[in-house]
Scaffold this active site. Structure first.
Site, mmCIF file in Angstrom:
data_model
loop_
_atom_site.group_PDB
_atom_site.id
_atom_site.type_symbol
_atom_site.label_atom_id
_atom_site.label_comp_id
_atom_site.label_asym_id
_atom_site.label_seq_id
_atom_site.Cartn_x
_atom_site.Cartn_y
_atom_site.Cartn_z
ATOM 1 N N SER A 100 0.885 -1.251 -0.201
ATOM 2 C CA SER A 100 -0.010 -0.106 -0.006
ATOM 3 C C SER A 100 0.914 1.365 -0.134
ATOM 4 C CB SER A 100 -0.984 0.012 1.225
ATOM 5 O OG SER A 100 -1.978 -0.978 1.042
ATOM 6 N N LYS B 270 0.311 3.388 -2.859
ATOM 7 C CA LYS B 270 -0.960 4.372 -2.947
ATOM 8 C C LYS B 270 -0.512 5.915 -2.811
ATOM 9 C CE LYS B 270 -4.662 1.696 -0.670
ATOM 10 N NZ LYS B 270 -4.079 0.124 -0.438
ATOM 11 N N SER C 223 -6.300 3.409 4.200
ATOM 12 C CA SER C 223 -5.690 2.701 3.112
ATOM 13 C C SER C 223 -6.631 2.190 2.199
ATOM 14 C CB SER C 223 -4.774 1.731 3.811
ATOM 15 O OG SER C 223 -3.819 1.089 2.665
#
Length: 381
Positions: A55, A58, A120
């Site tokens: 993640s 991101k 997230s």
């Protein structure tokens, strides 16, 4: 600062000196520690290796979204619609992190930012991708173009979320560079990364960044975790006027991630400091002028000259102002005349342009004759 002039170069021996890398061990498989202001790498372990970023990738989705806010294309109170595809691919059923969006929701851009950096949310990322580019596939093209523009040399994106894909890769160096861009380019938006919790759809979730709860001065950026990537973290913390950025991956547990991240940042603050050699516009040296209405021109630096140095190494830095003289007139203010180089052991050398402090006009025919006469009679002086 003592200045000794020798030939065509000026050697400066200051109180700030060479850096030798001090031993530091970490359980992270890949790790980097960067000084925010200077961009110096204080610690590096396998930083160019392209690995699954989970993640942490991101951050690129957020970077593109914040860029659109900054250029006025979208506003924080604009709303994006949630498609069935975003709900299905990014929802809890996939086993990934989610903001718990519902099909048909119209979600504000501000809430989507929070849903990505705090919760997230994979669903939030896909909503952003679809609403900015029409589809996640087209958004991925934009992600890769943006990575190239930012100079990310070891990154390739296949989705907006960081969900596992064999070709979705980033390096720790690239993530540190991207983090630095986010902090520098979006000072009015960066505060979202430090928010500890967010409630959406009556579901409260906490920020997964462990340093926000344990380390004073920590204020971002993004965690990550998949089976292949291990436990990961891109983090930043400020102490006084200094800020450090670290990125780590491949740790075995959330606890190890928290402990290793805090230990590395604390080491960086303790062992290093930034030293300013010259202020913007400060005169470093002067060069002789040929065929000019003035005999000399001052050489200055067009920006502050700041360097990160290990605290124990404050005796042997080499600062050299290199320029050829005499400099032939006419000379324009800001014209590059030479370079200021700072060399410290085990660190990348720093090179800063040396520029003319002011205009120096060309002399007339009589002045040129007189300059030639003095040269032939008295030699170069």
């Amino acid at each position: 600062m003592k200045i000794n002039k020798s030939g065509l170069a000026v050697l400066l021996c200051g109180a700030v000196c060479g850096y030798q890398a001090m031993a530091f061990e970490t359980a992270a498989q890949n790790a980097i520690l960067m000084d925010y202001d200077t961009g110096e790498y204080l610690f590096a372990k396998n930083i160019e290796e392209s690995v699954p970023p989970a993640s942490m990738s991101k951050l690129m989705t957020v970077y593109i979204l914040m860029s659109k806010i900054k250029d006025g294309s979208i506003k924080l109170d604009d709303t994006f619609s949630v498609s069935e595809n975003a709900w299905r691919k990014g929802g809890a059923a996939t086993g990934g992190s989610t903001m718990f969006l519902s099909i048909g929701d119209n979600v504000s851009v501000e809430n989507l930012i929070k849903g990505i950096v705090i919760q997230s949310g994979n669903d939030a990322c896909i909503v952003v991708a679809e609403n900015l580019s029409g589809s996640e596939d087209d958004f991925v093209i934009l992600m890769n173009k943006t990575a190239k523009k930012l100079g990310l040399k070891n990154s390739h994106f296949e989705n907006a979320t960081g969900l596992p894909h064999p070709d979705h890769r980033m390096s720790m160096e690239d993530l540190a560079i991207l983090s630095r861009h986010i902090i520098k380019e979006f000072p009015d938006l960066y505060h979202y990364f430090s928010q500890k919790e967010f409630v959406y759809n009556n579901i409260k979730q906490g920020n997964r960044n462990p340093l926000l709860y344990t380390m004073k001065g920590a204020d971002g950026l993004k965690t990550g975790h998949t089976e292949e990537a291990g436990f990961c973290l891109a983090a930043s913390a400020a102490k006084g006027e200094r800020r450090l950025i670290e990125v780590m991956s491949g740790m075995s547990s959330n606890r190890e991630r928290s402990e290793e991240a805090e230990r590395l940042i604390s080491w960086g603050f303790r062992e290093f400091n930034n030293f300013k050699f010259f202020n913007k516009g400060q005169t470093v040296a002067s060069a002789k002028v040929w065929y000019g209405k003035e005999n000399k021109v001052d050489l200055t630096v067009p920006e502050d000259v700041l360097k990160t140095v290990h605290m124990s190494q404050q005796d042997n830095v080499k600062v050299t102002a290199e320029f050829d003289e005499p400099v032939k007139a006419p000379i324009k203010a800001g014209q590059k005349i030479g370079s200021l180089k700072i060399e410290i052991e085990n660190q990348r050398p720093l090179s800063i342009p040396l520029v003319a402090a002011k205009d120096v006009a060309e002399t007339g025919m009589f002045g040129k004759f007189w300059s030639n006469f003095k040269y032939f009679v008295f030699g170069a002086k």
